[in-house]
Design a protein around this motif. Structure first.
Motif, PDB file in Angstrom:
ATOM      1  N   THR A   9       1.619   2.234   6.033  1.00 60.68           N
ATOM      2  CA  THR A   9       2.198   2.278   7.643  1.00 60.68           C
ATOM      3  C   THR A   9       0.898   1.669   8.525  1.00 60.68           C
ATOM      4  OG1 THR A   9       0.830   4.581   7.837  1.00 60.68           O
ATOM      5  CG2 THR A   9       3.434   4.420   7.155  1.00 60.68           C
ATOM      6  N   ILE A  10       1.461   1.404   9.758  1.00 67.45           N
ATOM      7  CA  ILE A  10       0.717   0.726  10.223  1.00 67.45           C
ATOM      8  C   ILE A  10      -0.688   1.894  10.491  1.00 67.45           C
ATOM      9  CG2 ILE A  10       1.358   1.767  12.820  1.00 67.45           C
ATOM     10  CD1 ILE A  10       0.492  -1.726  11.965  1.00 67.45           C
ATOM     11  N   ASN A  11      -0.529   3.141  10.394  1.00 63.35           N
ATOM     12  CA  ASN A  11      -1.807   3.179  10.296  1.00 63.35           C
ATOM     13  C   ASN A  11      -2.405   4.421   9.219  1.00 63.35           C
ATOM     14  OD1 ASN A  11       0.124   5.050  11.211  1.00 63.35           O
ATOM     15  ND2 ASN A  11       0.236   5.998  13.056  1.00 63.35           N
ATOM     16  N   GLN A  12      -1.720   4.221   8.177  1.00 64.71           N
ATOM     17  CA  GLN A  12      -2.308   4.739   6.822  1.00 64.71           C
ATOM     18  C   GLN A  12      -2.823   3.705   5.975  1.00 64.71           C
ATOM     19  OE1 GLN A  12       0.674   7.621   5.589  1.00 64.71           O
ATOM     20  NE2 GLN A  12       0.038   6.337   3.819  1.00 64.71           N
ATOM     21  N   GLY A  13      -3.434   3.760   5.695  1.00 64.87           N
ATOM     22  CA  GLY A  13      -4.514   2.943   4.891  1.00 64.87           C
ATOM     23  C   GLY A  13      -3.168   2.472   3.032  1.00 64.87           C
ATOM     24  N   PRO A  14      -4.051   1.228   2.442  1.00 65.81           N
ATOM     25  CA  PRO A  14      -2.340   0.860   1.901  1.00 65.81           C
ATOM     26  C   PRO A  14      -2.497   1.717  -0.002  1.00 65.81           C
ATOM     27  CG  PRO A  14      -3.966  -0.935   2.254  1.00 65.81           C
ATOM     28  CD  PRO A  14      -4.525   0.146   3.563  1.00 65.81           C
ATOM     29  N   LYS A  15      -2.216   2.099  -0.792  1.00 65.15           N
ATOM     30  CA  LYS A  15      -2.619   2.286  -1.598  1.00 65.15           C
ATOM     31  C   LYS A  15      -1.602   2.123  -2.821  1.00 65.15           C
ATOM     32  CE  LYS A  15      -2.993   6.567  -2.253  1.00 65.15           C
ATOM     33  NZ  LYS A  15      -2.793   7.980  -2.505  1.00 65.15           N
ATOM     34  N   THR A  16      -2.016   1.388  -3.483  1.00 62.09           N
ATOM     35  CA  THR A  16      -1.456   1.026  -4.935  1.00 62.09           C
ATOM     36  C   THR A  16      -1.473   1.735  -6.305  1.00 62.09           C
ATOM     37  OG1 THR A  16      -1.807  -1.423  -4.465  1.00 62.09           O
ATOM     38  CG2 THR A  16      -0.910  -0.767  -6.388  1.00 62.09           C
ATOM     39  N   ILE A  17       0.288   2.010  -6.456  1.00 58.98           N
ATOM     40  CA  ILE A  17      -0.146   3.270  -7.441  1.00 58.98           C
ATOM     41  C   ILE A  17       1.027   2.538  -8.238  1.00 58.98           C
ATOM     42  CG2 ILE A  17       0.014   5.095  -6.140  1.00 58.98           C
ATOM     43  CD1 ILE A  17       3.309   5.370  -5.959  1.00 58.98           C
ATOM     44  N   VAL A  18       0.914   2.900  -9.538  1.00 59.53           N
ATOM     45  CA  VAL A  18       1.880   2.217 -10.651  1.00 59.53           C
ATOM     46  C   VAL A  18       3.106   3.001 -11.031  1.00 59.53           C
ATOM     47  CG1 VAL A  18       2.192   1.319 -13.582  1.00 59.53           C
ATOM     48  CG2 VAL A  18       0.631   0.924 -11.959  1.00 59.53           C
ATOM     49  N   ARG A  19       5.106   2.931 -10.648  1.00 57.99           N
ATOM     50  CA  ARG A  19       5.745   4.022 -11.418  1.00 57.99           C
ATOM     51  C   ARG A  19       6.770   2.974 -12.674  1.00 57.99           C
ATOM     52  NH1 ARG A  19       6.357   7.357  -6.763  1.00 57.99           N
ATOM     53  NH2 ARG A  19       6.463   5.971  -4.703  1.00 57.99           N
ATOM     54  N   SER A  20       7.357   4.025 -12.878  1.00 56.80           N
ATOM     55  CA  SER A  20       7.931   3.587 -14.040  1.00 56.80           C
ATOM     56  C   SER A  20       9.454   3.598 -13.056  1.00 56.80           C
ATOM     57  CB  SER A  20       8.743   4.927 -14.978  1.00 56.80           C
ATOM     58  OG  SER A  20       9.619   5.516 -14.369  1.00 56.80           O
ATOM     59  N   THR A  21      10.329   3.083 -13.773  1.00 58.73           N
ATOM     60  CA  THR A  21      11.780   1.759 -13.278  1.00 58.73           C
ATOM     61  C   THR A  21      12.950   3.332 -13.084  1.00 58.73           C
ATOM     62  OG1 THR A  21      12.770   0.937 -15.392  1.00 58.73           O
ATOM     63  CG2 THR A  21      11.507  -0.559 -13.572  1.00 58.73           C
TER      64      THR A  21
END
Length: 679
Positions: free
Chosen positions: A394-406
């Protein structure tokens, strides 16, 4: 009497003591270029292996800028350093251009604007046409008179027998010109074809089908509407038919048509009408399973959704429904017959600009939310459709990159940037807010930047950074430290800087919101902006509503001048860069889509007599998008009205300012507002 003079003197001293000193050093410290050094990579781009079972990505560390490559294997839930360079191409891959047949035996190319076909075993090609010319070429780079081989952007059939292409005739389209004084040697004059609203002569389109067995092309009759626009769409490797979309000039009708490759017979598959104009910014179509399934976007219900048609154009069912907007597709699984679609506004009580990912079958069943976090999500689906990479923030929450199944199941975390240095610098994220539009009903979403040495007991001038769309709102939902307009740095000078949406500004909301400004292209956002700023001033005691500034680029430049001319007692200073002040000489697609054909354009020049506050006009000398003539015409109107104003022309710059010129412009903007609002 002596006491009265003493009181007056103390009052004067107090006024000078509370006058704000511009904090230019603070602005420089938190300039976008400086902040970029503190973040490193925020959302790395994944590169999938050939089998799709793993992916690699490269990240750059903050401050040191050291680079590291990682390989992630979701099935094993492992992430490890990798030595090889990320690549989505197998090592044995041989590149072929789009003009090469699928069996790699035939090559199409243009030379001297005519079309040639060459067999892989031959040294030369045979000419298929002889009537090509500059601006009516069979080449996709027809505007340059090149003698060498140039691409055609042809579309081949799956069996490599047929090919088709669009030929665009620009010969009679009038031109515009800009000059670049900073080019080497003589100043460079760039003259280009340019269509303006209402032009009687515009580009014409022709469709041709060719065969490896024929020596000529077959011209297909695609005529329907005068001055229609045509494009090839659908599969790049069709079997029996190719698909085209033709658009009516009034922008309120379009058709999907299929053309038989062997006979050249055209049939209409889908006819779409949407008044007063079709939402081309969200529209998309997908022809899958060899045309057996057609996925078509429409806002016919008042909200943008996808519909499922068969190959004959029969509507089978709505794929998505409800009071929310289905956006672009992140992917399609043709075997399982499901789509992965971004959605906006479906989750209640959440910012409707947050992008979520959903999965739904072609028949509308199995609708599933795959990304539950309250944030904006951006995803990359694996080629095997077993998993996807999800960047969210979000604009005030830093990014995170995760992996999900479809199926939406969390698999593992892949990356989270180190923002320690950023926060240690004193940086703070902008604050989201919501105000009402001038109708008192519609919610408008915005962002507020404050000086990092903010004092709630003080009064700060407020500056509105504006962009009236209609194709986008410049109100970010994802995490960013380098917002496009460098609002963070501007706020540090001593301002409250805000941006907000306005009715008529975004294709993401419903059709009524998006099309609110039709026929009122210049003024549709003005009332909402003023009303929103007034609400903020009542809500926050630290905002000084007597010192209001406004600035914007392109459409935002147009809006800045319009606002100062419409509400001269409210907006006290403005900076308008590369503004399309006279839309009669701006892009035809823009004007004819959003203003229409019946109502005359309102020009900013007509407001020159009303402007009383300080105004800085800026233009790039070589801007072929919004020609500098817009700024010159506005300048002339101000001169004719006897108004003082500042003018800055950036040598050699186009519509986007770059390098030292961008920094110079931003420094001038900060100094301009400091001089006129920090008093």
């Amino acid at each position: 009497m002596r006491n009265r003079w003493l009181i007056a003197g103390l009052t004067l001293i107090t006024c000078y003591a509370t006058a704000q000193k511009p904090a230019f050093d603070e602005a420089e410290k938190y300039d976008a270029l400086q902040l970029q050094k503190l973040t490193g990579s925020l959302t790395p781009v994944p590169f999938f292996s050939a089998d799709g079972k793993s992916f690699t990505f490269t990240v750059e560390a903050p401050v040191s800028k050291a680079r590291q490559v990682y390989r992630v294997t979701p099935s094993a839930k492992t992430k490890e350093p990798a030595k090889d360079t990320p690549s989505s191409l197998p090592k044995t891959f041989k590149f072929y251009g789009t003009d090469t047949s699928p069996d790699r035996q035939w090559q199409l190319y243009a030379q001297d604007h005519n079309l040639y076909l060459k067999h892989e075993a031959d040294s030369t090609g045979k000419a298929l046409t002889s009537n090509g010319s500059l601006f009516n070429s069979y080449s996709s780079v027809a505007e340059t008179n090149m003698n060498g081989h140039t691409p055609t952007n042809a579309c081949w059939s799956k069996d490599s027998r047929y090919f088709c292409l669009i030929r665009k005739d620009n010969r009679r389209v009038p031109t515009m010109s800009v000059i670049s004084s900073t080019s080497f040697g003589r100043p460079y004059l760039n003259t280009y074809k340019y269509e303006m609203p209402g032009d009687s002569i515009v580009a014409q389109y022709e469709l041709y089908i060719g065969s490896i067995d024929a020596d000529t092309l077959r011209k297909i009759n695609i005529a329907k509407w005068p001055d229609q626009e045509v494009q090839i769409t659908g599969s790049k490797l069709p079997e029996k038919e190719i698909y085209i979309i033709r658009r009516k000039r009034t922008r309120d009708e379009m058709e999907l048509c299929a053309v038989n490759l062997e006979t050249g017979v055209l049939r209409v598959v889908i006819h779409e009408t949407s008044k007063p104009f079709i939402n081309e910014d969200m529209f998309h179509e997908y022809i899958v399973n060899e045309g057996k399934d057609i996925i078509w976007w429409s806002d016919r219900s008042g909200w943008g959704h996808y519909y499922h048609y068969n190959s004959e154009g029969k509507l089978l069912n709505a794929i998505t429904t409800g009071d929310w907007t289905a956006g672009k597709l992140a992917g399609i699984d043709t075997l399982k017959k499901c789509i992965y679609v971004y959605g906006y506004g479906r989750e209640k009580g959440v910012n409707p600009y947050y992008a979520y990912l959903y999965k739904v079958n072609f028949d509308g069943t199995g609708f599933t939310l795959l990304t539950p976090e309250t944030a904006t999500h951006g995803v990359f689906l694996s080629p095997n459709r077993e998993y996807f990479i999800d960047h969210f923030s979000t604009i005030n929450q830093g990014p995170k990159t995760i992996v999900r199944s479809t199926s939406g199941k969390f698999i593992m975390e892949a990356y989270q940037p180190d923002l320690t240095a950023l926060y240690a610098s004193g940086w703070q994220a902008p604050e989201p807010f919501v105000v009402k539009a001038a109708d008192g009903i519609t919610d408008l979403y915005g962002l507020m930047w404050k000086p990092f040495h903010f004092d709630s007991t003080r009064k700060y001038p407020i500056i509105s950074q504006v962009y009236p769309g209609p194709q986008i709102e410049t109100v970010w939902t994802e995490f960013t430290v380098t917002d496009r307009y460098n609002n963070t740095a501007l706020a540090q000078v001593g301002f409250i800087v805000v941006c907000m949406g306005h009715r008529g500004n975004s294709p993401i909301r419903n059709a009524a919101y998006y099309k609110y400004g039709y026929g009122n292209l210049r003024d549709n956002a003005l009332e909402d902006d003023k009303y929103g700023l007034e609400q903020l001033a009542r809500r926050f005691s630290f905002i000084d509503s007597t010192r209001v500034g406004i600035f914007g680029h392109s459409g935002g430049g147009m809006m800045t001048v319009a606002a100062m001319g419409t509400y001269p007692d409210f907006y006290k200073a403005g900076v308008a860069s590369s503004g399309n002040h006279d839309n009669t000489i701006y892009n035809r697609t823009w004007g004819e889509s959003y203003q229409g054909f019946s109502k005359p354009f309102a020009k900013n020049q007509a407001l020159a007599k009303n402007i009383t506050g300080p105004l800085l006009l800026v233009a790039g000398e070589a801007d072929a998008n919004v020609n500098p003539a817009h700024t010159m015409r506005m300048s002339d109107a101000l001169i004719q009205a006897g108004k003082d104003f500042d003018l800055l022309i950036l040598p050699g710059q186009s519509h986007t300012y770059e390098g030292v010129y961008k920094r110079y412009y931003e420094h001038r903007l900060r100094k301009f507002f400091a001089a006129h609002l920090l008093k």
